[in-house]
Design an enzyme around this catalytic site. Structure first.
Site, mmCIF file in Angstrom:
data_model
loop_
_atom_site.group_PDB
_atom_site.id
_atom_site.type_symbol
_atom_site.label_atom_id
_atom_site.label_comp_id
_atom_site.label_asym_id
_atom_site.label_seq_id
_atom_site.Cartn_x
_atom_site.Cartn_y
_atom_site.Cartn_z
ATOM 1 N N SER A 132 0.851 -1.186 0.000
ATOM 2 C CA SER A 132 0.000 0.000 0.000
ATOM 3 C C SER A 132 0.886 1.235 0.000
ATOM 4 O O SER A 132 2.014 1.206 0.506
ATOM 5 C CB SER A 132 -0.889 0.021 1.248
ATOM 6 O OG SER A 132 -1.533 1.272 1.412
ATOM 7 N N TYR A 145 -1.768 -0.642 11.306
ATOM 8 C CA TYR A 145 -1.863 -1.038 9.897
ATOM 9 C C TYR A 145 -0.681 -0.494 9.108
ATOM 10 O O TYR A 145 -0.018 -1.229 8.362
ATOM 11 C CB TYR A 145 -3.173 -0.535 9.295
ATOM 12 C CG TYR A 145 -3.195 -0.597 7.794
ATOM 13 C CD1 TYR A 145 -3.313 -1.817 7.138
ATOM 14 C CD2 TYR A 145 -3.073 0.560 7.017
ATOM 15 C CE1 TYR A 145 -3.314 -1.890 5.749
ATOM 16 C CE2 TYR A 145 -3.070 0.498 5.640
ATOM 17 C CZ TYR A 145 -3.190 -0.726 5.010
ATOM 18 O OH TYR A 145 -3.177 -0.783 3.638
#
Length: 280
Positions: A132, A145
């Protein structure tokens, strides 16, 4: 002989769309996820579905025993399984943190270790890790995260250096925001407030932000579809000389540049404003 691809987290979103595209492009697809029932659509396309929980060693062993009973060949591994453990750091228990890294990091490593012997023996193979843009910056309320995606960045770089000698190529996929079940799944894991609920106002603001930030109809950020990411994954699997990183979408291009142009304190202020934690 058709190329063989194994995909984790194939029951929805990016993994599901990737499995479909690989099948349509003539690959023999082993689609894995915790729920077989949610991969009926892939079975209809000829994919071989296998139950796999990347956090459970017994499940990993059983899944690959099933896969290797049907093929000795692994051309591509797509490590897609992942989730976001949201919550402010003080609120997160050790169990929350461990599970975040079990899914996004340690499970990915174990699955990769299962295919590497096959790839080394064949002197070829491609490992595609779905990371990501969040592996390059951090937002308040989701530091666990982001930390897992930072870790994936480093592990991918190290693996690429280590296995190049065996003809194995390693690729990192870095999308910006994607409209999937990712947000609703992360909401289900949201921690209970700690005593006194000192983050109460910010918890509400974070919830409000989640409801809009990856909704293409509401978000102020450019939002990708799972298909757009899947198309790049299939491209990265097919190119003779793939890039080491594929940044997908405007956010994946601009956010790292923006962060690099600011001091840490300036970027902190931008994040707090953009994500609705402070007014202004």
């Amino acid at each position: 002989m058709n190329k063989v691809v194994i995909i984790t987290g194939a029951s929805s979103g990016i993994g599901n769309e990737s499995a479909k595209l690989f099948a349509q492009n003539g690959y023999r697809v082993f689609a894995t996820a915790r729920s077989l029932d949610r991969m009926k659509d892939l079975e209809a396309l000829g994919c071989i579905t296998v139950r796999l929980d990347v956090t459970d060693e017994a499940s990993i062993q059983q899944a690959f025993q099933q896969i290797f009973a049907q093929t000795d060949q692994v051309d591509v591994l797509v490590n897609n399984a992942g989730f976001s453990q949201n919550g402010f750091l003080e609120e997160l228990t050790p169990q929350h943190l461990r599970y975040q890294f079990d899914v996004n990091v340690f499970g990915l490593v174990r699955v990769t270790q299962m295919v590497l012997p096959k790839m080394r023996q064949a002197r070829r193979g491609r490992i595609i890790n779905v990371g990501s843009v969040g592996g390059e910056f951090t937002t308040p309320g989701a530091s666990a995260y982001h930390a897992s995606k930072y870790a994936l960045e480093s592990l991918t770089d190290g693996l690429r250096q280590e296995v190049n000698q065996f003809g194995i190529q390693v690729v990192l996929i870095k999308p910006g925001g994607v409209e999937t079940e990712f947000v609703s799944n992360s909401t289900a894991f949201y921690p209970e407030p700690i005593d006194g609920n000192p983050y109460g106002d910010w918890r509400q603001r974070f919830t409000n932000m989640l409801a809009t930030v990856v909704d293409s109809q509401k978000s102020s950020f450019p939002i990708l579809t799972p298909v757009e990411v899947a198309e790049v994954i299939v491209q990265a699997a097919a190119e003779p000389e793939p890039q080491t990183r594929y940044r997908i979408g405007e956010t994946a291009q601009t956010m790292p540049q923006l962060k690099g142009s600011m001091s840490d304190k300036e970027f902190d202020g931008l994040m707090l404003k953009q994500f609705g934690f402070i007014d202004g």
